[in-house]
Design a protein around this motif. Structure first.
Motif, mmCIF file in Angstrom:
data_model
loop_
_atom_site.group_PDB
_atom_site.id
_atom_site.type_symbol
_atom_site.label_atom_id
_atom_site.label_comp_id
_atom_site.label_asym_id
_atom_site.label_seq_id
_atom_site.Cartn_x
_atom_site.Cartn_y
_atom_site.Cartn_z
ATOM 1 N N ARG A 247 9.719 63.274 51.788
ATOM 2 C CA ARG A 247 9.250 63.654 50.451
ATOM 3 C C ARG A 247 8.331 62.582 49.876
ATOM 4 N N ASP A 248 8.642 61.323 50.168
ATOM 5 C CA ASP A 248 7.791 60.237 49.676
ATOM 6 C C ASP A 248 6.379 60.366 50.213
ATOM 7 N N GLY A 249 6.244 60.700 51.478
ATOM 8 C CA GLY A 249 4.919 60.852 52.066
ATOM 9 C C GLY A 249 4.127 61.970 51.433
ATOM 10 N N ILE A 250 4.780 63.087 51.169
ATOM 11 C CA ILE A 250 4.116 64.229 50.522
ATOM 12 C C ILE A 250 3.680 63.841 49.109
ATOM 13 N N ASN A 251 4.555 63.123 48.398
ATOM 14 C CA ASN A 251 4.212 62.670 47.048
ATOM 15 C C ASN A 251 3.048 61.681 47.056
ATOM 16 N N ILE A 252 3.060 60.768 48.029
ATOM 17 C CA ILE A 252 1.982 59.773 48.133
ATOM 18 C C ILE A 252 0.641 60.460 48.330
#
Length: 279
Positions: A247-252
Motif C-alpha cells: 500500500r505504501d508503494g501505491i500511495n508513493i
C-alpha cells in the motif's frame, strides 16, 4: 502578502494521470496479479450457490497488504452481480467493533437502508434472519480485520449468533468469510469452536519481483506513457519492499504524480517521491 491563485492550481489540466483513481487504496480492480489462485479457490468453495446454497465458510490469512481485502471485495462484487439470490455485507471490524454495530451493518445490507443507532441486537438479529428466511436469500458476510472486534465477549456473542442461527431459523443460508493475520487465533469458547468450521486460504507476502510487476502495472494504467522512468519506478519498488507494505508503494506513486503536476512537470522526478533519497 502575495495573492495565491488557489483555484487555478485545483482546476489546472494535468499531464500526468490517465486515471488517478488507480492509486487510491480502495480502488477495486478487475483482477490482481499473483492472486488469481486465491480468487479461484474462493470461487471453488462457492459452487453450491448455483443450487441456492451458501458458499463454504472461509478464512483469508496473511500479513498486511497482501491482497486479502481486495480479493474479498472483488469476490463479493462478483457474487452479487452474478447471483440475484445473494445479499452481500462487507464489514470492517476495525470500524464496527461490537456485536451490535455489526448487526446494524448487516441490517443495512439486507434492507438496503440505515437503522438508527440504539436498536437492540436481538431485534436486529430477528429482523435480519427472518427476512433472509422468508425471502429465500443467501447472505455472504465478509468480516475484514476480525482482530478489531472489541473483546472476547463481543467476539463470542457475535459468532455464537451467526453460527448457530439455524437453531432458530433453520432455512437461513449464510456464509462467513473472515479476514485475519497470518497467525490468527480466534479466542472462541468451546461451544462456539464446535460449530466454527472455515476453510483457510493463504495470502503470502509479495517478493520484490512481484512488487515490481504490481507497481509497474499500476503505472501503465494510471500514468500517461513516459511519465515515470524505470529508474524512478525501481526506487519506489526498493522503498516498498523495505517497508514490507505494498500500500505504501501505491500511495508513493499517487503522491509523486500529484507533486509532479503541482511542479508543472511532465515527468515524475526523484524530488517528487518525497523519500529520503541520496542525490
Amino acid at each position: 502578502m502575495k495573492n495565491w491563485d488557489s483555484k487555478s492550481i485545483i482546476e489546472q489540466e494535468g499531464t500526468i494521470f490517465l486515471n488517478s483513481e488507480i492509486f487510491k487504496i480502495n480502488y477495486l480492480l478487475n483482477e490482481y496479479p499473483f492472486r488469481e489462485g486465491q480468487y479461484k479457490e474462493m470461487l471453488a468453495y462457492s459452487k453450491e450457490v448455483k443450487n441456492g446454497k451458501a458458499p463454504k465458510n472461509m478464512l483469508l490469512k496473511g500479513t498486511f497488504a497482501t491482497g486479502k481485502t481486495s480479493i474479498l471485495k472483488l469476490y463479493l462484487r462478483t457474487m452479487k452481480e452474478d447471483y440475484p439470490n445473494i445479499i452481500i455485507s462487507y464489514i470492517n471490524c476495525n470500524i464496527n467493533r461490537t456485536e451490535n454495530e455489526i448487526f446494524n451493518k448487516i441490517y443495512e445490507s439486507i434492507f438496503d437502508l440505515h437503522k438508527k443507532q440504539g436498536s437492540h441486537t436481538k431485534w436486529l438479529y430477528n429482523k435480519c434472519f427472518r427476512k433472509l428466511e422468508t425471502a429465500n436469500k443467501t447472505l455472504i458476510l465478509g468480516l475484514d480485520d476480525i482482530e478489531g472486534i472489541k473483546n472476547k465477549i463481543e467476539l463470542n456473542n457475535l459468532f455464537s449468533k451467526l453460527l448457530r442461527v439455524k437453531e432458530l431459523y433453520p432455512k437461513v443460508k449464510i456464509s462467513l468469510i473472515i479476514v485475519g493475520h497470518t497467525n490468527i487465533e480466534l479466542n472462541l469458547e468451546n461451544k462456539v469452536k464446535t460449530v466454527m468450521v472455515s476453510l483457510p486460504i493463504e495470502f503470502p507476502s509479495y517478493n520484490k519481483e512481484q512488487i515490481y510487476q504490481i507497481l509497474k502495472s499500476r503505472c501503465e494504467i494510471g500514468f500517461y506513457p513516459g511519465v515515470i522512468s524505470e529508474e524512478i519506478l525501481k526506487l519506489v519498488v526498493d522503498e516498498t519492499y523495505d517497508r514490507g507494505n505494498l500500500r505504501d508503494g501505491i500511495n508513493i506513486l499517487g503522491a509523486a504524480g500529484a507533486c509532479a503536476e503541482i511542479d508543472n512537470s511532465s515527468k515524475i522526478l526523484k524530488k517528487h517521491l518525497k523519500l529520503n533519497l541520496k542525490k
